[in-house]
Motif scaffolding. Structure first.
Motif, PDB file in Angstrom:
ATOM      1  N   ILE A 120       0.852  -1.199   0.000  1.00 21.03           N
ATOM      2  CA  ILE A 120       0.000   0.000   0.000  1.00 21.03           C
ATOM      3  C   ILE A 120       0.880   1.239   0.000  1.00 21.03           C
ATOM      4  CG2 ILE A 120      -1.691   1.342   1.328  1.00 21.03           C
ATOM      5  CD1 ILE A 120      -2.828  -1.218   2.412  1.00 21.03           C
ATOM      6  N   GLY A 121       1.889   1.215   0.874  1.00 14.59           N
ATOM      7  CA  GLY A 121       2.813   2.343   0.920  1.00 14.59           C
ATOM      8  C   GLY A 121       3.546   2.540  -0.390  1.00 14.59           C
ATOM      9  N   THR A 122       4.083   1.444  -0.936  1.00 13.55           N
ATOM     10  CA  THR A 122       4.814   1.531  -2.197  1.00 13.55           C
ATOM     11  C   THR A 122       3.946   2.141  -3.285  1.00 13.55           C
ATOM     12  OG1 THR A 122       6.036  -0.449  -1.612  1.00 13.55           O
ATOM     13  CG2 THR A 122       6.058   0.189  -3.920  1.00 13.55           C
ATOM     14  N   LEU A 123       2.716   1.648  -3.418  1.00 13.63           N
ATOM     15  CA  LEU A 123       1.867   2.100  -4.519  1.00 13.63           C
ATOM     16  C   LEU A 123       1.513   3.569  -4.393  1.00 13.63           C
ATOM     17  CD1 LEU A 123      -0.491  -0.949  -5.089  1.00 13.63           C
ATOM     18  CD2 LEU A 123       1.476  -0.233  -6.410  1.00 13.63           C
ATOM     19  N   PHE A 124       1.179   4.021  -3.167  1.00 14.19           N
ATOM     20  CA  PHE A 124       0.841   5.442  -3.042  1.00 14.19           C
ATOM     21  C   PHE A 124       2.056   6.333  -3.281  1.00 14.19           C
ATOM     22  CE2 PHE A 124      -3.146   4.011  -1.105  1.00 14.19           C
ATOM     23  CZ  PHE A 124      -4.019   4.830  -1.782  1.00 14.19           C
ATOM     24  N   LEU A 125       3.237   5.869  -2.878  1.00 14.01           N
ATOM     25  CA  LEU A 125       4.438   6.640  -3.206  1.00 14.01           C
ATOM     26  C   LEU A 125       4.660   6.655  -4.718  1.00 14.01           C
ATOM     27  CD1 LEU A 125       6.937   5.523  -0.407  1.00 14.01           C
ATOM     28  CD2 LEU A 125       5.838   7.729  -0.642  1.00 14.01           C
ATOM     29  N   TRP A 126       4.478   5.501  -5.356  1.00 13.47           N
ATOM     30  CA  TRP A 126       4.674   5.393  -6.808  1.00 13.47           C
ATOM     31  C   TRP A 126       3.735   6.333  -7.551  1.00 13.47           C
ATOM     32  CZ3 TRP A 126       3.398   4.188 -11.804  1.00 13.47           C
ATOM     33  CH2 TRP A 126       4.382   3.599 -12.617  1.00 13.47           C
ATOM     34  N   ILE A 127       2.466   6.331  -7.116  1.00 11.36           N
ATOM     35  CA  ILE A 127       1.441   7.112  -7.810  1.00 11.36           C
ATOM     36  C   ILE A 127       1.720   8.606  -7.706  1.00 11.36           C
ATOM     37  CG2 ILE A 127      -0.989   7.783  -7.645  1.00 11.36           C
ATOM     38  CD1 ILE A 127      -1.521   4.821  -6.841  1.00 11.36           C
ATOM     39  N   PHE A 128       2.064   9.069  -6.499  1.00 18.37           N
ATOM     40  CA  PHE A 128       2.128  10.512  -6.296  1.00 18.37           C
ATOM     41  C   PHE A 128       3.530  11.089  -6.403  1.00 18.37           C
ATOM     42  CE2 PHE A 128      -1.923   9.508  -4.017  1.00 18.37           C
ATOM     43  CZ  PHE A 128      -2.737  10.133  -4.941  1.00 18.37           C
ATOM     44  N   PHE A 129       4.515  10.277  -6.819  1.00 16.34           N
ATOM     45  CA  PHE A 129       5.867  10.807  -6.947  1.00 16.34           C
ATOM     46  C   PHE A 129       5.947  11.982  -7.926  1.00 16.34           C
ATOM     47  CE2 PHE A 129       9.506   8.624  -4.848  1.00 16.34           C
ATOM     48  CZ  PHE A 129      10.344   9.720  -4.833  1.00 16.34           C
ATOM     49  N   PRO A 130       5.226  11.963  -9.062  1.00 16.89           N
ATOM     50  CA  PRO A 130       5.264  13.142  -9.930  1.00 16.89           C
ATOM     51  C   PRO A 130       4.857  14.425  -9.211  1.00 16.89           C
ATOM     52  CG  PRO A 130       4.311  11.300 -11.116  1.00 16.89           C
ATOM     53  CD  PRO A 130       4.477  10.845  -9.685  1.00 16.89           C
ATOM     54  N   SER A 131       3.867  14.340  -8.310  1.00 15.69           N
ATOM     55  CA  SER A 131       3.470  15.528  -7.553  1.00 15.69           C
ATOM     56  C   SER A 131       4.588  15.987  -6.632  1.00 15.69           C
ATOM     57  CB  SER A 131       2.228  15.223  -6.708  1.00 15.69           C
ATOM     58  OG  SER A 131       1.184  14.769  -7.500  1.00 15.69           O
ATOM     59  N   PHE A 132       5.281  15.044  -6.031  1.00 20.67           N
ATOM     60  CA  PHE A 132       6.381  15.373  -5.124  1.00 20.67           C
ATOM     61  C   PHE A 132       7.445  16.184  -5.851  1.00 20.67           C
ATOM     62  CE2 PHE A 132      10.143  14.653  -2.600  1.00 20.67           C
ATOM     63  CZ  PHE A 132       9.682  14.537  -1.311  1.00 20.67           C
ATOM     64  N   ASN A 133       7.853  15.700  -7.025  1.00 22.77           N
ATOM     65  CA  ASN A 133       8.911  16.386  -7.763  1.00 22.77           C
ATOM     66  C   ASN A 133       8.439  17.683  -8.401  1.00 22.77           C
ATOM     67  OD1 ASN A 133      10.855  14.536  -7.120  1.00 22.77           O
ATOM     68  ND2 ASN A 133      10.702  13.372  -9.011  1.00 22.77           N
ATOM     69  N   ALA A 134       7.122  17.816  -8.626  1.00 27.13           N
ATOM     70  CA  ALA A 134       6.600  19.010  -9.287  1.00 27.13           C
ATOM     71  C   ALA A 134       6.184  20.091  -8.303  1.00 27.13           C
ATOM     72  CB  ALA A 134       5.405  18.645 -10.170  1.00 27.13           C
ATOM     73  N   ALA A 135       6.139  19.756  -7.018  1.00 27.77           N
ATOM     74  CA  ALA A 135       5.464  20.628  -6.057  1.00 27.77           C
ATOM     75  C   ALA A 135       6.008  22.045  -6.040  1.00 27.77           C
ATOM     76  CB  ALA A 135       5.542  20.009  -4.655  1.00 27.77           C
ATOM     77  N   VAL A 136       7.323  22.202  -5.949  1.00 29.28           N
ATOM     78  CA  VAL A 136       7.857  23.557  -5.770  1.00 29.28           C
ATOM     79  C   VAL A 136       8.538  24.097  -7.023  1.00 29.28           C
ATOM     80  CG1 VAL A 136       8.057  23.417  -3.274  1.00 29.28           C
ATOM     81  CG2 VAL A 136       9.899  22.530  -4.693  1.00 29.28           C
TER      82      VAL A 136
END
Lengths: 481, 481, 481
Positions: B229-245
């Motif tokens: 569950i953790g892996t998948l949610f990290l996988w899914i939202f990683f683009p948002s993490f890198n795009a945030a700032v």
């Protein structure tokens, strides 16, 4: 030990079928799309204006509340699936009710459906899910559906009275959703209680005991981790919940930030208190799963009105204190006192008390903040203040009086409606658990559990008692020393 | 075997209480809303501008990292709940620290809080959660809170130095968040290690062994599914993490697409390598749970700068190779060598090595890409290039030098700060696990585990060793042939 | 019982490696960013325009479908991880294929990548995940990768034919994604079947039986709760799925609302029917996990065209009836008949039948609705209607004919392509499960399961049969009385 009658076995599907046909008929007669969803509309509205907020609330209703209630080992699937059914059932009914109460319906006998409407319908599911939290494990699906039908009607009427008629500020709906749902559920629980044993034993869960239980061969209890899924998704999206129906946009941004701040503070104080209230300084799972969310409830009514970040931090901290205090001191007494109220998931401590706190905060904030801080926004937060469009004549003392009145109305209406609903649900025509903890239960064989109930959602007395005993143990003797 | 002292039992709640009161005081003195959250602001900002990105990162911090660490059977609940506490604690502290470092604070002794601020505060939790991943199962809550307090301060200072003072490009924060968090955690682990046994046995988990274990009556291990569950949610939202700032908007769009491409390529190569490194071609759970995410880390620093889709695919593939290599070859050697570093969740292979790789990529990209490709956007990616507003004088070789310097600063500062923090956490005044795997542990009865620690978060030596042994088995003899 | 050969053991990683290198080469030759992701673009597009919808679909693909298939006790981790691999693998391949089919590629030998492209690539993963649902537990990773490669190509071609060439309305892609994926999977299952036993015993799961099983010591089966995670995330984000590629914005808003309404109605009717089809009025887990979603599939093709809310409610109710009927009556017969099709997750009842229903609805809607209702939007829903930009000459009867043709094309192409793919996958050069349920299996020792397959993803015959038997029991004798 006899087989359930045909009436008992088929009552639930027949009732659902009738309800759904009624809904379809009502929609076909009265509901139509609003202009933004109709072709050739010139004032295009971008779908992502409200939709991401709607989806956040949707995740809270279905995943958040569903899994939060999944901690009972033998009841996890039933909790999640009843949660899904009630969401689907209530949101249709709430759309209809809100339509019937709308200005447009009075004028043209029809009302509109838009993304905002389905977002508000999703919010309307919350009080029913909260009430379900107080009752889960002891009610049949039939009882939940009937309860959902009645509670939605009462709750929508109370919300209409408080927000639209009385013009109170309850932006995040802490009073009309959280407090109403909790006290309604507790009142139903009081009337409908048949299970003496559980009211004596209680449902307090202690973290530490489990971890050292020799029987728990497979390590940590996974039911608790499922429950944490619920907690985390509620924690994450609570700012969206409080911001959903705020206006104007700056109030919405404030609601997001204030809720976030309140929850961080509430979480830190909850970890502090859960360790402090344990003799050996350990964490109590139920506090972490529930009290960490109290900050979001407590800030609800005033999330749009607070203009100082540290006020939110303070309210979050107080919410944690009240919620943990409720778990450790109030809940056992409620159960044992003449009230004898059983509260399976502890909704009183997560939604009831913090909801009332939120109402009290709304009184304090209106008295303390100078109305001039808000400029023209004032009339969107308190529409009946003197000088606004609605030609109201209130000053801040009048408004405070109305906010206080709102608390009383919510508490009284929820309790009275809950007691009446509980009586209705005890009628012999509604499927009920038939004394699962009575003397017979001990000797009941497998067939003994079929009373026309969906079997999985039947509260299994013996296992549950054992589970409760295992979890309960010496918690009550834990004092701070 | 003696009871913990009052000091040991009450140290954690008292510390939390002091911290929270300090936070509330600091907010009351210095924090105020920014203009968009204040009433009567004419330049309305729409709440959904940054808010959906914020929520994505919020899901990553709480659900993603929380459940990623839930794979230890007896430690799942503790991992998820400590993760929640650290998020709530650190985000307040990070908001304050960033406020103190802001231009506005130097001028007016106060700073603003907005949705962007709480989004960045959420990003600031990540290094602490990463460090926690290296240490989980061996540290007490008290130690984690103290570590979070120190690490946030150091990490914020290093980020300020690299981004604001040195004007390096680290858009997705792979260096200052991922690499910093990983090496800080490893350094703490090195200093604070008391548990010789675990450093000899290791925590490598092998998929295949478990599936055929005769004792695992209930099929697949559910702890591993929670971790997924953790892996998948990290996988899914990683683009948002890198795009945030990222700024401007085209850099943000590039960051989303490049991260997505890098992760797809990384995932395919990870599945290839996990099968290739197993003697019988089987999958290794830990590779799938961790190395599939390395692509998101490795692209971080350059996600805004890459202009060719296939460069992202290539970087993702290289990240997978480095990460799987780290798991199979480097981690056992780190443990056994004179360094003796234990890394519970393998954060070195998920965040450390790919973070350094990201820094190296940022050097290569600045050298290879012609600055003229970027047009005026150049000065938002590399603000000190000659010709920009900041009146910088760098050419691409200077910039590459600064990017290289950033890697060294992150590595050295994380290691030194981690070693010092580790020493502080070994002080006898801080609650610690008292030699749980020593000779006594074998004979320790139940009471033996109470050392003033929250019991649930106590590392239970015997069960854990058994678990590790079961998982470990003949993995080390698996060579590629 | 012999060790797998080097060829068998290394076939999977080598194939993945070749595919990934091919993808990187193709991207390096042909793919470039679109203008919104390039620096110095004056017409800035805001990242949150499509991105939140993309993330919703991303959650559906990875968490939704992944966990939905995690109900097999010994197969949960394999289901979730193969799902992740196929998403990463197929989305790259789909981006390439769609690029090759684009107008731009024909003109300039290159194509663009943007957020919209990766969103559509994510949608393109869905048919493969659906086909995987029909086959899971019986296929090797090698077989799934080869199947994904072929199916993506065929599916993209069929979609191009139906949407771009024939100008049919299939807004939510119910025909070209859901129905195609289901019938392709069933056809592959038919050809590739080797396992007679499972086709006799079936995979029907009964809720009630489990709860009273004396062996299930640890209460409710957690695998089912993991499966509910998948169901709920699919349920929540289905409106985004159907709205993703709609134009113009009012069609997108309609798609959201119609899908939501259809799903609420479908859920209520599913709970009604699951209770009605059980002898004792109990709930059947598999209906709740799968049929509650049928409403979203059935509304897909017409979600942008329906202008009356109650039509959506009606379609949702009919979808529930068809889906539950499929589970209780059709699936056992499919298995037993000369067709002998095994369908592990029941995708025929969740995607196949409701997908066909959606096609039928699209015929009815185009006949019943007067085209003048849509105004100018008509030509975005039915681009070839007389009077539009494309200079089409269809009236509503012509369009209905084309919609009917679309159903036939999808059904025939999926079945034929699936049968051919099944034959390819039976070739001895592709890794297969080697008769795990044959006579040898009973005596096979541990070593017997190594046939060059990733061990975890090997279908373990004996345990699975026992599991199936336990779940299956007396379900077939349950008739409505």
């Amino acid at each position: 030990l006899q087989m359930p009658s045909l009436y008992q076995r088929r009552q639930f599907p027949v009732a659902l079928c009738i309800f759904q046909i009624m809904f379809i008929l009502a929609f076909s007669l009265c509901a139509h799309f609003n202009e933004h969803a109709l072709p050739d509309n010139k004032s295009k509205v971008y779908v992502n204006t409200d939709y991401p907020l709607f989806q956040d609330i949707h995740v809270m209703s279905l995943v958040g509340f569903g899994f939060l209630m999944a901690f009972l080992k033998r009841y996890g699937f039933a909790a999640v699936s009843m949660n899904l059914l009630l969401c689907a059932f209530v949101s249709q009914w709430a759309m209809l009710l809100r339509g019937f109460l709308s200005q447009e319906f009075r004028e043209s006998w029809s009302f509109t459906i838009s993304i905002e409407e389905i977002m508000i319908a999703d919010l309307s599911c919350t009080p029913i899910l909260i009430s379900m939290g107080a009752l889960i494990g002891r009610f049949t699906p039939m009882q939940f559906v009937v309860m959902g039908f009645i509670e939605t009607a009462v709750c929508t009427a109370v919300e209409y009275l408080i927000i639209t008629v009385m013009h109170c500020n309850d932006g995040g709906r802490s009073l009309v959703i959280h407090a109403f749902g909790a006290y309604f559920g507790l009142a139903v629980s009081r009337t409908a209680r048949k299970v003496r044993m559980i009211s004596k034993r209680g449902t307090i869960r202690v973290v530490g005991e489990d971890a050292f239980d020799d029987n728990s061969e497979d390590g940590i209890d996974h039911s608790e981790l499922f429950s944490m899924i619920g907690t985390l998704f509620l924690w994450i999206f609570f700012p969206s919940f409080n911001a959903a129906v705020q206006e104007p946009e700056d109030a919405r941004i404030r609601a997001v930030i204030n809720t976030y701040l309140s929850m961080t503070s509430c979480t830190v104080i909850t970890f502090m208190l859960t360790s402090l209230t344990d003799r050996q300084g350990r964490f109590n799972m139920i506090h972490i799963q529930s009290s960490t969310l109290a900050g979001g409830v407590a800030i609800g009514s005033v999330a749009n009105a607070i203009l100082q970040p540290w006020h939110s931090l303070l309210i979050g901290g107080i919410a944690a204190i009240i919620s943990v205090f409720g778990h450790t001191h109030l809940q056992p007494r409620l159960r044992k006192s003449f009230l004898g109220v059983t509260d399976t998931c502890g909704v009183h401590n997560l939604h009831g008390l913090p909801g009332i706190l939120s109402g009290v905060c709304s009184i304090i904030i209106v008295l303390v903040y100078d109305p001039s801080y808000y400029g023209d926004s004032l009339y969107q937060i308190y529409p009946y203040f003197a000088g606004g469009e609605k030609q109201g004549d209130r000053d801040k003392y009048d408004q405070a009086l109305f906010q206080a009145l709102a608390i009383i109305i919510v508490f009284v209406s929820a309790t009275v409606a809950g007691l009446i609903t509980g009586c209705i649900l005890r009628c012999s025509c509604v499927n009920q658990m038939s004394d699962p903890t009575g003397a017979h239960a001990e000797n009941a064989d497998r067939a003994g559990f079929y009373y026309g109930l969906p079997q999985d959602v039947l509260w299994r007395s013996m296992e549950m008692q054992r589970e409760i005993q295992m979890r309960y143990r010496d918690h009550e003797s834990n004092e701070i020393y």
